[in-house]
Design a protein around this motif. Structure first.
Motif, mmCIF file in Angstrom:
data_model
loop_
_atom_site.group_PDB
_atom_site.id
_atom_site.type_symbol
_atom_site.label_atom_id
_atom_site.label_comp_id
_atom_site.label_asym_id
_atom_site.label_seq_id
_atom_site.Cartn_x
_atom_site.Cartn_y
_atom_site.Cartn_z
ATOM 1 N N GLY A 115 10.762 -1.292 -8.458
ATOM 2 C CA GLY A 115 10.316 -0.698 -9.714
ATOM 3 C C GLY A 115 8.803 -0.504 -9.746
ATOM 4 O O GLY A 115 8.298 0.529 -10.174
ATOM 5 N N ARG A 116 8.070 -1.502 -9.267
ATOM 6 C CA ARG A 116 6.604 -1.386 -9.288
ATOM 7 C C ARG A 116 6.148 -0.355 -8.255
ATOM 8 O O ARG A 116 5.181 0.367 -8.469
ATOM 9 N N ASN A 117 6.870 -0.294 -7.119
ATOM 10 C CA ASN A 117 6.536 0.715 -6.120
ATOM 11 C C ASN A 117 6.705 2.118 -6.687
ATOM 12 O O ASN A 117 5.943 3.035 -6.362
ATOM 13 N N LEU A 118 7.736 2.279 -7.543
ATOM 14 C CA LEU A 118 7.955 3.590 -8.171
ATOM 15 C C LEU A 118 6.727 3.995 -8.970
ATOM 16 O O LEU A 118 6.236 5.130 -8.861
ATOM 17 N N LEU A 119 6.221 3.046 -9.773
ATOM 18 C CA LEU A 119 5.057 3.362 -10.597
ATOM 19 C C LEU A 119 3.832 3.649 -9.732
ATOM 20 O O LEU A 119 3.049 4.552 -10.012
ATOM 21 N N ALA A 120 3.697 2.876 -8.663
ATOM 22 C CA ALA A 120 2.558 3.096 -7.767
ATOM 23 C C ALA A 120 2.651 4.481 -7.128
ATOM 24 O O ALA A 120 1.667 5.222 -7.056
ATOM 25 N N LEU A 171 2.973 0.866 1.143
ATOM 26 C CA LEU A 171 4.245 0.759 0.431
ATOM 27 C C LEU A 171 5.277 1.686 1.082
ATOM 28 O O LEU A 171 4.920 2.733 1.630
ATOM 29 N N PRO A 172 6.547 1.316 1.010
ATOM 30 C CA PRO A 172 7.590 2.143 1.628
ATOM 31 C C PRO A 172 7.882 3.382 0.777
ATOM 32 O O PRO A 172 8.880 3.444 0.058
ATOM 33 N N VAL A 173 7.043 4.373 0.879
ATOM 34 C CA VAL A 173 7.125 5.538 -0.004
ATOM 35 C C VAL A 173 8.441 6.291 0.166
ATOM 36 O O VAL A 173 9.124 6.616 -0.801
ATOM 37 N N GLY A 174 8.805 6.560 1.419
ATOM 38 C CA GLY A 174 10.015 7.346 1.680
ATOM 39 C C GLY A 174 11.256 6.666 1.131
ATOM 40 O O GLY A 174 12.036 7.266 0.382
ATOM 41 N N ALA A 175 11.444 5.408 1.480
ATOM 42 C CA ALA A 175 12.635 4.691 1.044
ATOM 43 C C ALA A 175 12.673 4.595 -0.472
ATOM 44 O O ALA A 175 13.726 4.729 -1.099
ATOM 45 N N VAL A 224 -4.705 -4.634 -13.084
ATOM 46 C CA VAL A 224 -5.574 -5.151 -12.031
ATOM 47 C C VAL A 224 -4.784 -6.067 -11.105
ATOM 48 O O VAL A 224 -4.830 -5.936 -9.876
ATOM 49 N N ALA A 225 -4.022 -6.979 -11.701
ATOM 50 C CA ALA A 225 -3.271 -7.941 -10.895
ATOM 51 C C ALA A 225 -2.319 -7.218 -9.947
ATOM 52 O O ALA A 225 -2.230 -7.531 -8.759
ATOM 53 N N GLU A 226 -1.621 -6.220 -10.466
ATOM 54 C CA GLU A 226 -0.666 -5.515 -9.616
ATOM 55 C C GLU A 226 -1.358 -4.791 -8.489
ATOM 56 O O GLU A 226 -0.870 -4.744 -7.364
ATOM 57 N N ASN A 227 -2.497 -4.192 -8.800
ATOM 58 C CA ASN A 227 -3.208 -3.459 -7.768
ATOM 59 C C ASN A 227 -3.648 -4.371 -6.634
ATOM 60 O O ASN A 227 -3.658 -3.971 -5.476
ATOM 61 N N ILE A 228 -3.997 -5.601 -6.988
ATOM 62 C CA ILE A 228 -4.406 -6.522 -5.929
ATOM 63 C C ILE A 228 -3.202 -6.912 -5.077
ATOM 64 O O ILE A 228 -3.309 -7.070 -3.866
ATOM 65 N N MET A 229 -2.033 -7.023 -5.728
ATOM 66 C CA MET A 229 -0.892 -7.612 -5.041
ATOM 67 C C MET A 229 0.163 -6.616 -4.547
ATOM 68 O O MET A 229 1.086 -7.007 -3.860
ATOM 69 N N LEU A 230 0.055 -5.347 -4.919
ATOM 70 C CA LEU A 230 1.097 -4.372 -4.554
ATOM 71 C C LEU A 230 1.411 -4.432 -3.062
ATOM 72 O O LEU A 230 0.507 -4.446 -2.231
ATOM 73 N N GLY A 231 2.689 -4.443 -2.757
ATOM 74 C CA GLY A 231 3.099 -4.434 -1.360
ATOM 75 C C GLY A 231 3.207 -5.824 -0.765
ATOM 76 O O GLY A 231 3.771 -6.003 0.293
ATOM 77 N N ARG A 232 2.668 -6.821 -1.428
ATOM 78 C CA ARG A 232 2.806 -8.196 -0.926
ATOM 79 C C ARG A 232 2.985 -9.152 -2.092
ATOM 80 O O ARG A 232 2.440 -10.264 -2.100
#
Lengths: 330, 336, 519
Positions: free
Chosen positions: A189-194, A207-211, C97-105
């Motif tokens: 869900g957060r990847n979607l927003l990103a 981030l796994p954009v394609g998937a 801010v928190a999410e930006n620091i942690m996104l992907g991990r």
């Protein structure tokens, strides 16, 4: 303005608009102001509401899906035909319908991600595909007489206090709950927003954009198929023409809920209020009886315009202070 | 060298849709095992036959594709055309039946309103810089409501010989609608290519920033494209209403946006904007109508028609996508 | 000294037609801030991209802490311990801010998030930099400086050994820069190696320990910051040693023609926030005014203001003595202005249109849609300019994207000349084109002046400015810092002004003023 209040301004606006609309309707129409009407809002907008949940996720990612209405129509007639003509058990029929929906979504997502085709075009083609397939199965509506199905159609949970929650209403709540968890509490869900906020950043962050993108279209189409099953339960029949134009209502609900149509910003709670607003407008028109139902579309269109403009102004404010780089794509 | 040849062949805008039409005609002939599909008969001084039908029934899509070409050329898209068609038809119908307005006035009023609707989209896109999809979506949603409101939700039947002529009449033996659309294409093409408007549209779509830096009023050019699209959709709405002698605010022009976009893309105008080909769009719309007629002829239920259409547009888009081009280019180069 | 933290040896990278890097050595020690400097095309960004895994080098070796590495992707580089923060913040503005620091991990199980742990980690990452900032605030609502800090916090959350800051200060104000420097010094104290790419010399002297200078894809040298006077640094960046031989005075080749009467263009106090501080500028017919300054000194910003692309916040513009408002490029074009942008690709050519269409475009746009240039007229214009400017093209109907950079530039020049402008602004007209084409363009510029045009000539090659201008205005850090009339100054004086030696109006020194090292 404080950042938190600024950020949630569309959400507040949505909640306030709902409250105002509901109170106005309550004052204007006798008997409107009741929990029964409130619950019925959900029952009556169940199908649109469930698709709106999936649509919210797609729009989070910066995409759009115009095929959901057609998927609903296809699912109702597909399920009905399997049950009635081929004697398949409803559960199995529903499962295969959802699987088909997911397959269509995965297909569209692949075209969008791998072949870089615009989402609106791919999903418009998907709409033709699903609607054509629905009419291919049958151009007539088919009643479903399987006892299990009939039982579901008539079932309602009564927790007391005069509340009567139909399967359709329960399904919307379930969809909203699942959607909320996905949006707020999963990486996906957060990847979607990103992804919707800035695809380039998402890629650079690894981030796994394609998937993620293929996944959200798959999920949304499967959700639309579920909405189709709810539609079949609600009406007790399968109708290949069901859900024409439904995608627009779903999109409108999402945007009225404060989610940014160009992606990256929004909240599932907003969609909850969006459904309420949409339902209130529909019910009020029904209660009134004098006004043309066409007003429903016009009011929805105007709300859509209003929210898009509101977001535009807000973003301008933000981008003036920040670098604004990633807002340029709007 | 072979690559260059393949390249120029690939880029020629009308070859592919023309080949498609030929293939479809061939499919009809093979299926019928006769040349009935190609035969044109004369009766009452009017031409009849499948081919003639393709031109007259395809005229609405051609018309919408005309405006859509210009919008796509300025890197936009107009999703509201279907709703605008419904508004145009409904408005003319009400003026003609309930207000007994003169035909010219009703038509003029309908076209003025639909052009204004196009202008609204244009202002949202060019003035407020909304994404074209977002901006036109608003009108797509609200427009059909407006159309329903105009007719009070009813299907309005129109019995005015003059109005019926629009969609059903014949001019020098040919269907009037087809002639009208062809003439309009000629006029628009001439105006765009003789004036600098065509250049401005292509420049605005090719590189908006560079065009603005060179002193072009890009916003005005964009608005103009959307106004043209609204006008064309409105006229198509009139043709549709005239054809069935009724204005149906609910179904008129449904799915027209995809048909028109399809015609434009097949005709060689890229969705990214820039160079456009009106002839290509006209032929693209023709291909689409030929496909519909062919399916009817082959016994496919009209309801199923969307399926092959959708498959075709997906196929065309894939062929035009960067990825498959590179892939195909690779095939080309490899000695087989 | 011990072995360096990062050692890049003999790095080479070529692109079709260009050698971007040629045997460049670059090393950074642990616990130092190392400036990487050079003008446009020096190869800074290519070197950074090789280091961070965006490009693969053709030659050379990289080792980090004594271990050979060959990062293939940015992610790969991060795993090796090389973290990068770019000028444009590559974060998601709509998330917290928190999410930006942690996104992907993000911490959590089975794809579900543990928000508490997530926010704890984020807070810890910010605390390491001693940054006070609401971790729940939306990133886009923060100042660019804070966003930059968040980006650094994100980058450092891994086991970073080397931090690459690629022009992080480009859009920061002085106070924000000071804050950034505080963070950099703290990290240096922790033993990190920091590569700092910038084009602000003040900042180089304020914060860095050593300097590596690149020019034209080659290493010029590596110096201790305290041992390299500012003037020699600029000389090394521009490829001129001071003293060597006296440069020809300004206007030597072009002579000088004085004009009387009101200037064609006169700006008073023209300013734009984040663009240029209040600036006076006169431009007269028959003169070539050179606008000199290092990258980021506000040259392009000035040009854009004059041409109405950006709107001024303050100031007055008079054209031929009358006050005018320039609100768009269209307005400026109608005043008889012309502007060849430095970014040919994005702001210049219409790539898929023909040479002919590109060439007549500005004139046609000026005339409107209905006063059409006939095909014969268009071809006549094309013939004229293709011959006059010696544009090499298969024909007027070839797509412009098939032409070489120099020829595209000439077409763009012709586009504006066709409008018969009175003032022409040339922003880096010779960038990225070959030597022969450069000389031709310089000839054309001289001819324009002889024809009575006013020319504003922007270039980062100081020799070029000296050679071609009748008057030079020098910008430094978005302020006008000097003006040199014909024959008055040499390239050395210009360089001194650009570097911050002799200044007309000394700007108020900021609190992080450099440790001056003039002997």
């Amino acid at each position: 303005m404080k950042t938190s209040s600024r950020r949630n301004l569309p959400l507040f606006a949505t909640a306030v608009i709902f409250a105002v609309l509901f109170v106005c309707a309550g004052v204007m129409y006798d008997g409107f102001f009741s929990t029964r009407v409130l619950v019925n809002l959900f029952t009556d907008t169940a199908v649109t509401g469930i698709t709106a949940v999936g649509m919210t996720l797609v729009i989070f990612s910066g995409g759009i899906d115009l095929s959901v209405g057609a998927v609903v129509g296809f699912t109702t007639i597909f399920t009905a035909t399997l049950i009635q003509k081929h004697g398949v058990h409803p559960v199995l029929a529903a499962a295969s319908a959802v699987a088909l929906g997911a397959a269509l979504g995965a297909f569209m997502g692949t075209l969008i991600q791998v072949f870089k085709q615009p989402p609106f075009l791919v999903t418009l083609a998907g709409m033709f595909l699903a609607r054509g397939a629905a009419w291919w199965i049958s151009t007539e509506s088919t009643e479903i007489t399987h006892p299990f199905f009939v039982h579901l159609s008539g079932y309602a949970w009564e927790p007391g206090g005069g509340l009567r929650l139909t399967v359709a209403a329960l399904a919307v709540f379930a969809a909203l709950a699942v959607g909320y968890v996905i949006a707020q509490h999963t990486r996906f869900g957060r990847n979607l927003l990103a992804l919707g906020g800035s695809e380039q950043s998402a890629l650079l962050m690894g981030l796994p954009v394609g998937a993620t993108r293929i996944g959200v279209y798959t999920l949304n189409s499967a959700g639309a198929a579920l909405a189709g099953i709810v539609a079949a339960i609600y009406s007790g029949s399968g109708n290949p023409s069901q859900g024409v134009g439904l995608e627009l209502d779903a999109i409108a609900i999402v945007v009225i809920g404060g989610t940014l149509l160009s992606g990256g910003r929004g909240h599932m709670l907003g969609t909850f209020f969006g459904i309420l607003i949409f339902g209130t407008i529909q019910s009020a028109l029904l209660f009134d009886g004098r006004l043309s139902p066409a007003w429903g579309r016009i009011v929805v269109g105007l709300l859509l315009l209003g929210f898009i403009l509101l977001q535009r102004i807000m973003l301008r404010g933000v981008s003036r202070r920040g670098d604004g780089g990633s807002f340029l794509k709007l | 060298m072979s690559e260059a040849q393949a390249h120029s062949f690939w880029r020629s805008p009308v070859i592919w849709p023309l080949a498609g039409i030929l293939a479809l005609v061939l499919a009809n002939l093979l299926h019928d095992r006769s040349v009935a599909f190609l035969s044109v008969t004369v009766s009452d001084g009017h031409l009849y036959g499948s081919l003639i039908d393709i031109f007259s029934q395809g005229s609405r899509c051609m018309l919408v594709a005309l405006g859509m070409t210009l919008v796509i050329a300025v890197s936009g898209v107009d999703l509201a055309v279907g709703s605008i068609m419904a508004i145009g038809g409904a408005l003319a119908a009400i003026l003609l039946t309930q207000h007994s307005a003169p035909l010219v006035l009703a038509v003029a009023a309908a076209l003025a309103v639909t052009a204004a609707a196009g202008l609204t989209s244009g202002l949202l896109v060019a003035g407020l810089r909304l994404q074209p999809i977002v901006a036109t979506l608003i009108l797509m949603v609200a427009g059909r409501g407006v159309a329903q409101l105009i007719t009070d939700g009813n299907v309005v039947t129109i019995q005015r010989p003059g109005f019926e002529f629009l969609g059903n009449g014949y001019l020098i033996g040919l269907p009037f609608s087809a002639v009208l659309v062809a003439v309009l294409y000629l006029i628009v093409n001439t105006v765009l290519r003789r004036s600098a408007l065509g250049l401005f549209i292509e420049a605005a779509g090719d590189n908006e920033t560079a065009s603005r830096f060179a002193g072009l009023a890009v916003a005005r050019v964009k608005c103009l494209a959307y106004v043209a699209s609204g006008f064309c959709a409105g006229l198509a709405g009139l043709l549709a209403a005239s054809n069935i002698r009724a204005a149906d605010p609910l179904t008129s022009g449904t799915n027209m946006e995809l048909d028109a976009i399809f015609a434009v893309v097949v005709g060689g105008t890229a969705l990214t904007g820039g160079r456009f080909s009106l002839l290509g769009s006209w032929i693209g719309a023709l291909l689409l109508q030929t496909l519909t007629v062919t399916m009817y002829n082959l016994g496919v239920a009209p309801a199923v028609a969307p399926v092959p259409k959708a498959l075709l547009i997906i196929g065309v888009c894939l062929l035009q996508s960067e990825k498959s081009r590179r892939w195909l280019g690779g095939l080309w180069r490899k000695p087989v | 000294m011990t072995e360096p933290l990062l050692a890049m040896r003999g790095i080479g990278k070529r692109f079709p037609g260009v050698v971007a890097l040629n045997g460049v050595d670059f090393s950074v020690r642990a616990g130092e801030i190392h400036a990487l400097l050079g003008e446009n095309g020096a190869g800074k960004s290519t070197l950074i991209k090789v280091l961070t895994g965006v490009y693969e080098s053709d030659a050379g070796a990289i080792s980090l802490a004594g271990r050979r590495i060959a990062p293939a992707t940015p992610k790969d580089a991060e795993h090796c311990g090389i973290s990068t923060v770019y000028q444009e913040v590559n974060l998601v503005p709509s998330l917290s801010v928190a999410e930006n620091i942690m996104l992907g991990r993000q911490p959590g199980r089975l794809g579900f998030l543990n928000w508490r742990a997530l926010r704890q980690h984020a807070r810890a990452a910010l605390a390491r930099l001693e940054i006070d900032c609401d971790i729940d605030a939306e990133l886009g609502s923060l100042s660019v400086a804070l966003q930059q800090m968040v980006a650094i916090a994100r980058a450092l959350d891994l086991r970073a050994r080397l931090l690459v800051l690629d022009e992080p200060t480009a859009s920061l104000d002085e106070k924000e820069v000071a804050e950034l420097f505080a963070v950099m010094r703290r990290l240096r104290g922790e033993g990190l190696g920091i590569v700092f790419v910038t084009h602000f010399l003040e900042q180089v002297y304020a914060v860095t320990d050593r300097i590596t200078v690149l020019r034209n894809g080659e290493l010029v040298g590596e110096y201790a910051t305290t041992g390299l006077p500012r003037l020699s640094l600029v000389g090394k960046m521009l490829g001129r040693e001071i003293v060597a031989e006296p440069a020809p005075p300004i206007g030597a080749k072009t002579g000088s023609v004085e004009q009387v009467g009101p200037p064609l263009f006169a700006a008073r106090g023209l300013a734009r926030r984040g663009g240029i501080h209040p600036l006076d500028l006169d431009l007269r017919r028959g003169e070539i005014v050179g606008l000199a300054g290092l990258l980021g000194s506000g040259r392009t910003e000035t040009a854009r203001l004059i041409f109405g692309i950006d709107r001024a916040d303050a100031g007055e513009v008079r054209v031929r003595g009358t006050s005018v408002k320039l609100a768009s490029a269209r307005d400026a074009a109608r005043q008889g202005f012309a502007f060849c942008s430095e970014d040919r690709k994005i702001e210049g050519i219409l790539p898929n249109l023909s040479v002919r269409e590109n060439l007549v475009f500005a004139l046609q746009a000026k005339q409107g849609a209905w006063r059409v240039l006939g095909r014969a007229e268009q071809l006549r214009l094309c013939d004229h300019y293709i011959t006059a400017l010696r544009i090499k093209t298969p024909g007027p109907d070839a797509p412009i994207r098939n032409l070489s950079g120099g020829n595209q530039q000439k077409v763009l020049l012709a586009r504006w000349l066709a409008t018969q402008p009175e003032l022409i602004i040339l922003d880096e007209p010779t960038r990225g084109i070959d030597v022969g084409a450069k000389a031709e363009i310089e000839q054309i510029i001289a001819k324009l002046r002889a024809d009575g045009l006013a020319v504003l000539f922007i270039s980062s090659e100081i020799e070029e400015v000296v050679r071609n201008s009748t008057r030079v205005v020098v910008l430094r850090e978005r302020r006008r810092v000097g003006e040199f009339a014909a024959g008055e100054a040499t390239a050395d004086k210009l360089m001194a002004a650009m570097a911050g030696g002799h200044i007309e109006h000394e700007p108020p020194d900021s609190d992080f003023s450099p440790r001056r090292d003039t002997k």
